[in-house]
Design a protein around this motif. Structure first.
Motif, PDB file in Angstrom:
ATOM      1  N   LEU A  14      -1.219   2.588   0.125  1.00 45.75           N
ATOM      2  CA  LEU A  14      -0.716   1.399  -0.549  1.00 45.75           C
ATOM      3  C   LEU A  14      -0.617   1.669  -2.046  1.00 45.75           C
ATOM      4  O   LEU A  14      -1.562   2.186  -2.638  1.00 45.75           O
ATOM      5  CB  LEU A  14      -1.655   0.213  -0.334  1.00 45.75           C
ATOM      6  N   LEU A  69       4.295   0.926   0.679  1.00 45.20           N
ATOM      7  CA  LEU A  69       3.461   1.375   1.795  1.00 45.20           C
ATOM      8  C   LEU A  69       4.105   2.592   2.435  1.00 45.20           C
ATOM      9  O   LEU A  69       5.306   2.596   2.714  1.00 45.20           O
ATOM     10  CB  LEU A  69       3.343   0.247   2.836  1.00 45.20           C
ATOM     11  N   ILE A 111      -0.218  -4.376   7.850  1.00 46.52           N
ATOM     12  CA  ILE A 111      -0.969  -4.558   6.616  1.00 46.52           C
ATOM     13  C   ILE A 111      -1.440  -6.007   6.577  1.00 46.52           C
ATOM     14  O   ILE A 111      -0.856  -6.888   7.227  1.00 46.52           O
ATOM     15  CB  ILE A 111      -0.159  -4.201   5.362  1.00 46.52           C
ATOM     16  N   SER A 143      -4.606  -1.801   4.529  1.00 46.44           N
ATOM     17  CA  SER A 143      -3.776  -1.099   5.521  1.00 46.44           C
ATOM     18  C   SER A 143      -4.637  -0.576   6.655  1.00 46.44           C
ATOM     19  O   SER A 143      -5.860  -0.776   6.670  1.00 46.44           O
ATOM     20  CB  SER A 143      -2.989   0.031   4.846  1.00 46.44           C
TER      21      SER A 143
END
Length: 447
Positions: A238, A251, A212, A186
């Motif tokens: 995450l 997320l 991501i 991320s």
């Protein structure tokens, strides 16, 4: 999940004052039958000032049981504790007495720079080939950020992980699906974008992370970028499904430029490709500008600011920290695309300042932040400090740091433990790790 309950927790404790004193690693008694329950029973001061201890992790986890793991007998014993400001890494031994941890090795920032080209180490996970750690940027404070690997026995830094990084430039969190040889990473921002606080110019231009990235874990190559759109700023935490046969994960996105809402997204695999979908949106709350910090006065609202999430080990319950509003949420996520809200508590918050049952008349600042869940899913712990430059912007009166515990019910719902309220005094608690492991320490090859 069947392991005995944890008796101690390890907590990163930041010294946010420029007084020359170091940060510390605290040992907290989490045994309800103990006379010192909810208190600090051990403390390890770092050897240098100015580290900003942030996230840390174990040297070994269940990934050591994967078929291609070259160190199958590694013991979960050492904590790898980076300083996000100093780029110094501490190796801490928790045995023979977890209440008396000791530093056995210090890796200086010069070594990290020489061997990887990275600085500002952030997140630590044990993987099949070694210890993986993300870094926010290069030695100049710009990008790219990425991941480096450490030997799990000698703790030597082996080098940069990426072979082909593709479009990835910003870094933050990372996790993987070991059964699918897939890593997910991320984005936040480079050190120069975050260390002086949240930059409104960068934010309003959509300049913080909003994608991501999907990687081939074994080949160390970038495969796919999933862009949420520049409106979605700071795609941070995450949490993949723990079951290695499940190809999805959650997320947390801090803020939307459209309406200051925060959101939860699910990444998932379909027909050989990965996609991402928003499944939860948490709106901002209108507020009196006089009660807001300068950065938010013009918006006349409090953003939720999702700054951490956690997933129970059975993949049933997702926990969400809303650091801005002071709300802590629980969702039932057995069907990840149709989450159901099952619990909510309030502590702190920019405006609400909700108190704790142990001190009912005392307003709290900060808000639910770093969250950790016990292996059996019955106990949830969280602290209230985010990151010192950002603490100062959103809580300009100074974050007075605390740690709390919630009791989670087997079929949903949660309650604040009225007996557990730890105040850190002149330090600020951040990440929590539980003795023996917790819901975000391990990754699995078998279920």
């Amino acid at each position: 999940m069947q392991a005995p309950p944890e008796k101690v927790a390890f907590v990163a404790m930041l010294n946010a004052e420029s007084n020359g004193r170091p940060d510390a690693l605290g040992v907290v008694d989490v045994d309800p039958s103990s006379k010192t329950y909810g208190g600090i029973v051990g403390r390890l001061d770092m050897p240098n000032a100015g580290d900003e201890l942030h996230h840390f992790g174990w040297n070994a986890c269940s990934a050591c049981l994967c078929p291609y793991m070259p160190h199958p007998h590694t013991e979960r014993r050492y904590l790898v504790v980076p300083g996000i400001k100093s780029s110094r890494i501490h190796i801490v031994d928790t045995k023979p007495d977890p209440r008396k941890p000791k530093i056995v090795k210090v890796i200086e920032p010069k070594v990290l720079a020489e061997r990887t080209g990275y600085s500002r180490p952030h997140t630590v996970h044990c993987g099949p080939e070694g210890i993986f750690c993300s870094a926010l940027g290069s030695t100049t404070g710009d990008g790219p950020g990425g991941i480096f690997v450490m030997d799990p026995e000698s703790f030597e830094i082996l080098g940069k992980w990426e072979i082909e990084r593709g479009s990835q430039y910003l870094a933050y969190d990372f996790w993987w699906h070991l059964g699918l040889d897939t890593m997910i990473t991320s984005e936040w921002g480079t050190p120069n974008m975050v260390e002086a606080g949240l930059n409104p110019d960068i934010l309003l231009k959509g300049g913080y992370g909003h994608s991501i990235h999907v990687w081939d874990l074994r080949k160390r190559r970038h495969v796919q970028e999933l862009d949420l759109g520049a409106e979605q700023q700071m795609a941070l935490e995450l949490r993949p499904a723990h079951d290695p046969s499940r190809a999805y994960g959650f997320l947390g996105v801090v803020v939307s430029l459209k309406d200051l809402s925060a959101s939860i997204w699910v990444w998932h695999r379909e027909n050989g490709k990965w996609g991402v979908k928003k499944v939860i949106e948490i709106p901002a709350q209108p507020a009196d500008p006089e009660k807001l910090p300068p950065m938010l006065k013009g918006f006349k609202a409090v953003p939720p600011l999702i700054t951490d999430i956690n997933l129970s080990l059975d993949d049933r319950f997702l926990y969400i920290s809303c650091w801005g509003t002071g709300e802590f949420l629980q969702y039932e996520v057995s069907d990840p695309f149709h989450p159901k809200k099952t619990g909510s508590v309030h502590l702190g918050g920019i405006v609400r300042r909700a108190g704790h049952p142990k001190k009912p008349g005392a307003p709290l600042n900060g808000g639910p932040q770093m969250v950790e869940v016990s292996r059996d899913g019955r106990r949830v712990y969280f602290t209230n400090s985010l990151y010192s430059p950002w603490d100062a912007q959103f809580y300009p009166d100074g974050v007075r740091s605390w740690m709390v515990k919630l009791d989670a019910k087997p079929d949903g719902g949660m309650e604040i433990d009225p007996k557990f309220f730890l105040e850190f005094g002149d330090l600020r608690g951040h990440q929590v790790r539980l003795e023996g492991g917790d819901a975000s320490s391990d990754s699995y090859c078998y279920s």
